[in-house]
Design an enzyme around this catalytic site. Structure first.
Site, PDB file in Angstrom:
ATOM      1  N   HIS A   1       1.075  -1.226   0.167  1.00  0.00           N
ATOM      2  CA  HIS A   1       0.032   0.012   0.235  1.00  0.00           C
ATOM      3  C   HIS A   1       0.852   1.149  -0.150  1.00  0.00           C
ATOM      4  O   HIS A   1       0.337   2.425  -0.128  1.00  0.00           O
ATOM      5  CB  HIS A   1      -0.981   0.160   1.459  1.00  0.00           C
ATOM      6  CG  HIS A   1      -0.310   0.211   2.637  1.00  0.00           C
ATOM      7  ND1 HIS A   1       0.154  -0.840   3.867  1.00  0.00           N
ATOM      8  CD2 HIS A   1      -0.097   1.428   3.275  1.00  0.00           C
ATOM      9  CE1 HIS A   1       0.678  -0.413   4.205  1.00  0.00           C
ATOM     10  NE2 HIS A   1       0.244   1.376   3.959  1.00  0.00           N
TER      11      HIS A   1
HETATM   12  C1  UD1 Z   1      -2.095   5.641   5.442  1.00  0.00           C
HETATM   13  C2  UD1 Z   1      -0.810   5.782   6.682  1.00  0.00           C
HETATM   14  C3  UD1 Z   1       0.042   4.739   6.219  1.00  0.00           C
HETATM   15  C4  UD1 Z   1      -0.671   3.717   6.813  1.00  0.00           C
HETATM   16  C5  UD1 Z   1      -1.883   3.527   6.724  1.00  0.00           C
HETATM   17  C6  UD1 Z   1      -2.144   1.660   7.087  1.00  0.00           C
HETATM   18  C7  UD1 Z   1      -0.682   8.213   6.711  1.00  0.00           C
HETATM   19  C8  UD1 Z   1      -0.094   9.608   5.768  1.00  0.00           C
HETATM   20  N1  UD1 Z   1      -0.132   7.166   5.638  1.00  0.00           N
HETATM   21  O1  UD1 Z   1      -2.295   5.181   4.291  1.00  0.00           O
HETATM   22  O2  UD1 Z   1       1.680   5.511   7.078  1.00  0.00           O
HETATM   23  O3  UD1 Z   1       0.952   2.799   6.897  1.00  0.00           O
HETATM   24  O4  UD1 Z   1      -2.039   4.237   6.520  1.00  0.00           O
HETATM   25  O5  UD1 Z   1      -2.827   1.516   6.561  1.00  0.00           O
HETATM   26  O6  UD1 Z   1      -1.272   9.000   6.827  1.00  0.00           O
HETATM   27  N2  UD1 Z   1      -8.811   4.064   1.330  1.00  0.00           N
HETATM   28  C9  UD1 Z   1     -10.921   3.946   2.061  1.00  0.00           C
HETATM   29  N3  UD1 Z   1     -11.159   3.364   2.684  1.00  0.00           N
HETATM   30  C10 UD1 Z   1     -10.565   3.147   3.998  1.00  0.00           C
HETATM   31  C11 UD1 Z   1      -9.452   3.931   5.027  1.00  0.00           C
HETATM   32  C12 UD1 Z   1      -8.572   4.496   2.629  1.00  0.00           C
HETATM   33  O7  UD1 Z   1     -11.050   3.124   0.889  1.00  0.00           O
HETATM   34  O8  UD1 Z   1     -11.372   3.223   4.967  1.00  0.00           O
HETATM   35  C13 UD1 Z   1      -8.462   4.356   0.648  1.00  0.00           C
HETATM   36  C14 UD1 Z   1      -9.618   6.144  -0.618  1.00  0.00           C
HETATM   37  O9  UD1 Z   1      -9.509   6.115  -1.505  1.00  0.00           O
HETATM   38  C15 UD1 Z   1      -8.375   7.222   0.281  1.00  0.00           C
HETATM   39  C16 UD1 Z   1      -7.022   6.007  -0.015  1.00  0.00           C
HETATM   40  O10 UD1 Z   1      -7.363   4.804   1.327  1.00  0.00           O
HETATM   41  O11 UD1 Z   1      -7.822   7.978  -0.753  1.00  0.00           O
HETATM   42  C17 UD1 Z   1      -5.386   6.651   1.065  1.00  0.00           C
HETATM   43  O12 UD1 Z   1      -6.144   6.634   2.465  1.00  0.00           O
HETATM   44  P1  UD1 Z   1      -4.889   7.564   3.565  1.00  0.00           P
HETATM   45  O13 UD1 Z   1      -6.135   6.659   5.064  1.00  0.00           O
HETATM   46  O14 UD1 Z   1      -5.354   8.950   2.761  1.00  0.00           O
HETATM   47  O15 UD1 Z   1      -3.690   6.519   3.456  1.00  0.00           O
HETATM   48  P2  UD1 Z   1      -3.496   5.765   3.259  1.00  0.00           P
HETATM   49  O16 UD1 Z   1      -2.786   5.208   2.181  1.00  0.00           O
HETATM   50  O17 UD1 Z   1      -4.660   4.749   3.899  1.00  0.00           O
HETATM   51  N1  UDP Z   2      -3.536  -6.007   8.829  1.00  0.00           N
HETATM   52  C1  UDP Z   2      -4.176  -6.836   8.748  1.00  0.00           C
HETATM   53  N2  UDP Z   2      -5.225  -7.307   7.800  1.00  0.00           N
HETATM   54  C2  UDP Z   2      -4.457  -7.477   6.452  1.00  0.00           C
HETATM   55  C3  UDP Z   2      -3.301  -5.735   6.776  1.00  0.00           C
HETATM   56  C4  UDP Z   2      -2.979  -5.783   7.543  1.00  0.00           C
HETATM   57  O1  UDP Z   2      -4.966  -6.822  10.057  1.00  0.00           O
HETATM   58  O2  UDP Z   2      -5.105  -7.238   5.641  1.00  0.00           O
HETATM   59  C5  UDP Z   2      -1.890  -5.501  10.329  1.00  0.00           C
HETATM   60  C6  UDP Z   2      -1.132  -5.865  10.434  1.00  0.00           C
HETATM   61  O3  UDP Z   2      -1.046  -7.077  11.001  1.00  0.00           O
HETATM   62  C7  UDP Z   2      -0.449  -5.039  10.973  1.00  0.00           C
HETATM   63  C8  UDP Z   2      -1.265  -3.722  10.676  1.00  0.00           C
HETATM   64  O4  UDP Z   2      -2.477  -3.920   9.860  1.00  0.00           O
HETATM   65  O5  UDP Z   2      -1.203  -5.082  12.452  1.00  0.00           O
HETATM   66  C9  UDP Z   2      -0.711  -2.798   9.732  1.00  0.00           C
HETATM   67  O6  UDP Z   2      -0.899  -1.865   8.982  1.00  0.00           O
HETATM   68  P1  UDP Z   2      -0.735  -1.470   7.746  1.00  0.00           P
HETATM   69  O7  UDP Z   2       0.120  -2.301   6.360  1.00  0.00           O
HETATM   70  O8  UDP Z   2      -1.937  -0.978   7.458  1.00  0.00           O
HETATM   71  O9  UDP Z   2       0.061  -0.238   8.537  1.00  0.00           O
HETATM   72  P2  UDP Z   2       1.700   0.106   8.644  1.00  0.00           P
HETATM   73  O10 UDP Z   2       2.347  -0.461   9.320  1.00  0.00           O
HETATM   74  O11 UDP Z   2       2.160   0.241   7.164  1.00  0.00           O
HETATM   75  O12 UDP Z   2       1.910   1.481   8.991  1.00  0.00           O
END
Ligand code: UD1
Ligand code: UDP
Length: 366
Positions: free
Chosen positions: A204
């Protein structure tokens, strides 16, 4: 008087906050949980509250998605009102997401003390939005709760040391340890039609999924992987459209599924031959579980997972060879794992928080 407010917004925040909230609850502390709404799909949010026994948030700010500017601005506006009204003694923020940064900035301007859990991690890569969030949050927070020894070194290099920096260990691993007995790979393997050996992937990071070029390279790498073993990819919503346009659906032996709940996900990881990821937290969880991890990034803010022996940085082009090495047993953990990854970080954080003065010092106090 609300005492402590915890700010959570994104999937990894829930997992890190759970043990701190539980330990403070057990100590009878006054606390509230505020969800910013950065993540909102049931599989990115609610499922973690249910599985981890987190209390329902006292408030959900509902900020949702947007560009960095739009999302951060919405967070700032919502939080300024919330914190002004609630007047907490201290706000606890977790990790490096936009909700973390915005909470720290809002509190600093309002004179509310901020505690940062997972301070001091650095990738030294300013193209990652999280690196900006980490550095700014650390400048504004006191205390800084450090989860791995390199965090103390990074902060010292930035001139931050002394009582402000507290090594507590890793609350994400507390959650893993607390639920270890529930990680049974068999039921989820059966449901997904998988038989060992298999690999698990998550992807992601913007650098991997936000451009067509990167997504195409990644899909090529996944093809290399599935030439060796079946792969299950619980797909984060961020990458879905681009990876699908890049041909994800045509990769043989690739099972693309919706994001999984915590218990299903770590059950699958526990039974996996290898994990392929660009996640921060999953690098740590695979170290704790002693499962080989190939991280599709040029750097990591978690180098302790490399020195522990379980993790290795790879590119889509080097993934095939790296997989051969991992499957041949080249990435076994050296020793018992990092210090303080022992299931008790949340208790240490709670004890330290409760030792701090609960109201900001009055004007004129030393
Ligand atoms: C965010 C964090 C990242 C973290 C990740 C965990 C920032 C800058 N980034 O990234 O560090 O690793 O969360 O998963 O804060 N979306 C959905 N449903 C949801 C949430 C998001 O569809 O419930 C989609 C939307 O299109 C959105 C995109 O995902 O625009 C990105 O979501 P966002 O929270 O902005 O950033 P992440 O890539 O999730
Ligand atoms: N995780 C989960 N389901 C998934 C993928 C990840 O429960 O399908 C959990 C994973 O075990 C970890 C956390 O989500 O505890 C990590 O989140 P993510 O990779 O989205 O964010 P990051 O750690 O890169 O910020």
């Amino acid at each position: 008087m609300p005492g402590i407010i915890h700010i959570v917004g994104a999937r990894p925040n829930f997992i890190k906050a759970a043990p701190v909230v539980a330990a403070l609850g057990a100590a009878g502390a006054q606390q509230q949980l505020v969800h910013t709404g950065q993540h909102y799909d049931r599989r990115m949010s609610e499922i973690f509250f249910e599985e981890l026994g987190l209390p329902e948030p006292d408030l959900n700010l509902g900020v949702g998605s947007g560009s960095h500017g739009t999302q951060t601005a919405a967070l700032l506006v919502a939080m300024e009102g919330t914190f002004t009204e609630a007047a907490p003694d201290r706000v606890v923020v977790y990790g490096d997401v936009n909700s973390t940064l915005a909470a720290a900035l809002t509190c600093a301007k309002l004179g509310i003390p901020i505690a940062h859990v997972e301070a001091g991690l650095r990738s030294f890569d300013d193209t990652m939005p999280e690196e900006i969030n980490r550095r700014v949050t650390d400048i504004l927070s006191d205390p800084l709760y450090v989860t791995a020894p390199e965090g103390e070194q990074n902060l010292a290099r930035e001139g931050i040391s002394g009582d402000r920096v507290v090594f507590v260990g890793n609350p994400m691993i507390d959650t893993l340890v607390a639920h270890l007995d529930r990680f049974d790979p068999a039921p989820v393997q059966a449901r997904l039609g998988l038989e060992p050996p298999y690999a698990v992937a998550t992807l992601h990071r913007p650098a991997n999924v936000d451009t067509a070029e990167a997504a195409t390279a990644l899909v090529g790498g996944l093809r290399e992987a599935t030439a060796r073993l079946p792969l299950v990819l619980p797909l984060h919503p961020r990458g879905q459209a681009r990876l699908e346009s890049a041909g994800l659906g045509d990769v043989p032996d690739l099972h693309v599924v919706e994001p999984l709940g915590y218990i299903d996900f770590l059950s699958l990881v526990r039974g996996a031959a290898v994990v392929i990821t660009d996640s921060g937290g999953i690098q740590e969880e695979t170290t704790a579980l002693d499962v080989p991890c190939l991280t599709l990034r040029p750097n990591t803010e978690r180098p302790i997972t490399l020195t522990a022996g379980t993790n290795r940085l790879v590119t889509p082009g080097s993934l095939g060879d790296a997989l051969d090495g991992a499957l041949a047993g080249a990435q076994k953990r050296i020793g018992d794992g990092p210090p303080g990854w022992d299931g008790h970080a949340g208790e240490r954080i709670a004890a330290h928080l409760l030792s701090l003065p609960m109201a900001p010092p009055a004007l004129g106090d030393a």
